[in-house]
Design an enzyme around this catalytic site. Structure first.
Site, PDB file in Angstrom:
ATOM      1  N   ARG A  89       0.826  -1.271  -0.127  1.00 21.99           N
ATOM      2  CA  ARG A  89       0.062   0.087   0.296  1.00 21.99           C
ATOM      3  C   ARG A  89       0.921   1.306   0.103  1.00 21.99           C
ATOM      4  NH1 ARG A  89      -2.286  -3.599  -0.885  1.00 21.99           N
ATOM      5  NH2 ARG A  89      -4.426  -4.401  -0.469  1.00 21.99           N
ATOM      6  N   ASP A  97      12.557  14.344  25.841  1.00 24.94           N
ATOM      7  CA  ASP A  97      11.610  14.838  26.413  1.00 24.94           C
ATOM      8  C   ASP A  97      12.495  16.362  27.064  1.00 24.94           C
ATOM      9  OD1 ASP A  97      13.544  13.814  28.246  1.00 24.94           O
ATOM     10  OD2 ASP A  97      11.463  13.063  29.524  1.00 24.94           O
ATOM     11  N   GLU A 113      18.119  19.721  26.505  1.00 30.01           N
ATOM     12  CA  GLU A 113      19.719  19.476  26.740  1.00 30.01           C
ATOM     13  C   GLU A 113      20.236  18.612  25.424  1.00 30.01           C
ATOM     14  OE1 GLU A 113      20.940  19.567  30.851  1.00 30.01           O
ATOM     15  OE2 GLU A 113      22.595  17.773  30.119  1.00 30.01           O
ATOM     16  N   CYS A 139      18.917  25.756  11.917  1.00 33.75           N
ATOM     17  CA  CYS A 139      18.872  24.857  13.087  1.00 33.75           C
ATOM     18  C   CYS A 139      18.063  25.083  14.273  1.00 33.75           C
ATOM     19  CB  CYS A 139      20.448  24.382  13.289  1.00 33.75           C
ATOM     20  SG  CYS A 139      21.319  25.521  14.382  1.00 33.75           S
ATOM     21  N   CYS A 198       5.755  17.484  31.164  1.00 32.76           N
ATOM     22  CA  CYS A 198       4.723  16.383  31.365  1.00 32.76           C
ATOM     23  C   CYS A 198       4.140  16.491  32.709  1.00 32.76           C
ATOM     24  CB  CYS A 198       5.161  15.176  30.785  1.00 32.76           C
ATOM     25  SG  CYS A 198       5.675  15.168  29.220  1.00 32.76           S
ATOM     26  N   CYS A 212      23.682  32.437  14.285  1.00 35.68           N
ATOM     27  CA  CYS A 212      23.694  31.408  14.946  1.00 35.68           C
ATOM     28  C   CYS A 212      25.554  30.751  14.617  1.00 35.68           C
ATOM     29  CB  CYS A 212      22.999  30.211  14.418  1.00 35.68           C
ATOM     30  SG  CYS A 212      23.252  28.695  14.787  1.00 35.68           S
ATOM     31  N   CYS A 231      25.694  27.186  13.081  1.00 43.07           N
ATOM     32  CA  CYS A 231      25.610  27.250  11.497  1.00 43.07           C
ATOM     33  C   CYS A 231      26.691  28.136  10.982  1.00 43.07           C
ATOM     34  CB  CYS A 231      24.231  27.797  11.079  1.00 43.07           C
ATOM     35  SG  CYS A 231      22.808  26.554  11.263  1.00 43.07           S
TER      36      CYS A 231
END
Ligand SMILES: [Zn+2]
Length: 356
Positions: free
Chosen positions: A22, A140, A143, A181, A198, A258, A261
């Site tokens: 599929r 999560d 860091e 980034c 959370c 940045c 970058c």
């Protein structure tokens, strides 16, 4: 009349694609895209809410090699949103990476799955990332995301950022040298305790599935040779307020501020930023990552603690209840001390019962 239970093919060399029929029929992917997918390698960093949906989707899609790295074990309050786990995994006290791999191998035995029970840090991340084609974010915490951003740029590999809290989530696809980034977007990781987690803000299952599915779609595009189709915006979804926003990022990179970058600076990868011990988000628990113990025998530790407290252990972890604390110790010497959110207290408990 054809036997209902006989799978036949006019072209035997296509048999390995049959289970993906599929997906292959979807013209923009096609057979060539599927074959590329089957030869591709991905690192899934973190196997909690986002990570389980990512792993589930990418293994079913037929990515050839999937490395899953997670530092944690499974708790009952994870099952609401962490789709690869069940109550049996909790009873068996399995780490998330192992439980996920067990399930994924039953879903698609043709995919090579490498589970690692470890904390991703600046010392091991190069080894985890250097032989894959793409990094995807199932973590999560910022860091680890900044560390992924650094290593992706150092190695010149794409990565997909994703995060969610409450009913809101966001994702962004990063191709070093081409797109802005994470550090172009956010200059530094927010200090611990300053952002909702959370545990403090809660989280709804559906947003996890939405964000991880957006990440997985980006992964499938990149790994199947269709990187030209990636989403170049920061996408923010709120399922409660019924909003989907696409924030254009082109000007971010052009503005040139940045250091990652522009100057190739990787402070998280160099270990200049980031801590080695972490208070785990909303868990009343502390992880001690870099202990002096190094590798240890759980068998020997169990014998040592037997007279002191109740100890249970398997090949992957040892759990002991001492005083008001719940200790979970891994063979690499890493430990999660439950019952405190104070790093010094956790270190004291570790030194007292496990060693220093
Ligand atoms: Zn940047």
């Amino acid at each position: 009349m054809r036997d209902l239970f006989t799978v036949s093919s006019d072209n035997p060399q296509h048999d390995d694609l049959a289970r993906y029929a599929r997906q292959v029929r979807y013209a923009p992917l096609g057979e060539e895209g599927q074959r590329r997918l089957m030869e591709s390698r991905v690192l899934i960093c973190g196997c909690g809410a986002l990570g389980t949906v990512l792993a589930n989707t990418l293994v079913r899609a037929g990515v050839g090699f999937v490395r899953i790295v997670d530092r944690d074990f499974i708790e009952m309050n994870n099952l609401q949103r962490q789709v690869l786990f069940d109550e049996d995994d909790i009873a068996a006290q399995l780490p998330k990476a192992i439980a996920a791999a067990n399930k994924l191998r039953r879903i698609n035995s043709t995919v090579e799955i490498e589970p690692l029970v470890a904390d991703v840090d600046h010392e091991n991340v190069i080894g985890l990332a250097e032989d894959v084609d793409l990094l995807v974010d199932g973590t999560d915490n910022f860091e680890t995301r900044f560390l992924l951003n650094d290593v992706a740029h150092k190695l010149g590999k794409p990565w997909v950022y994703g995060g969610c809290i409450g009913a809101e989530g966001q994702t962004m696809t990063i191709i070093p040298g081409e797109t802005p980034c994470l550090r172009c977007l956010v200059s530094d990781a927010p200090p611990p305790g300053t952002t909702p987690t959370c545990d403090t803000a809660g989280i709804l299952g559906p947003i996890v599935n939405v964000v991880a599915s957006l990440e997985a779609a980006e992964a499938i595009k990149i790994l199947s040779g269709n990187a030209g189709e990636i989403n170049r915006a920061l996408t923010i979804v709120d399922l409660w307020d019924n909003r989907i926003r696409h924030v254009k990022l082109d000007s971010l990179r052009e503005s040139g501020g940045c250091a990652t970058c522009k100057d190739g600076e990787y402070p998280w990868l160099a270990g200049e930023k980031g801590s080695h011990s972490a208070v785990l988000c909303g868990r009343n628990a502390v992880q001690l990552s870099h202990t002096a113990v190094g590798s240890l025998s759980l068998d020997a530790l169990a014998k040592k603690l037997e007279g002191v407290c109740r100890v249970r252990f398997n090949d992957y972890l040892l759990r002991a209840s001492v005083e008001e604390f719940e200790l979970t110790v891994f063979p690499d010497g890493r430990a999660i001390i439950g019952g405190t959110d104070d790093i010094a207290t956790a270190r004291t408990v570790y030194a007292k019962y496990i060693g220093s």
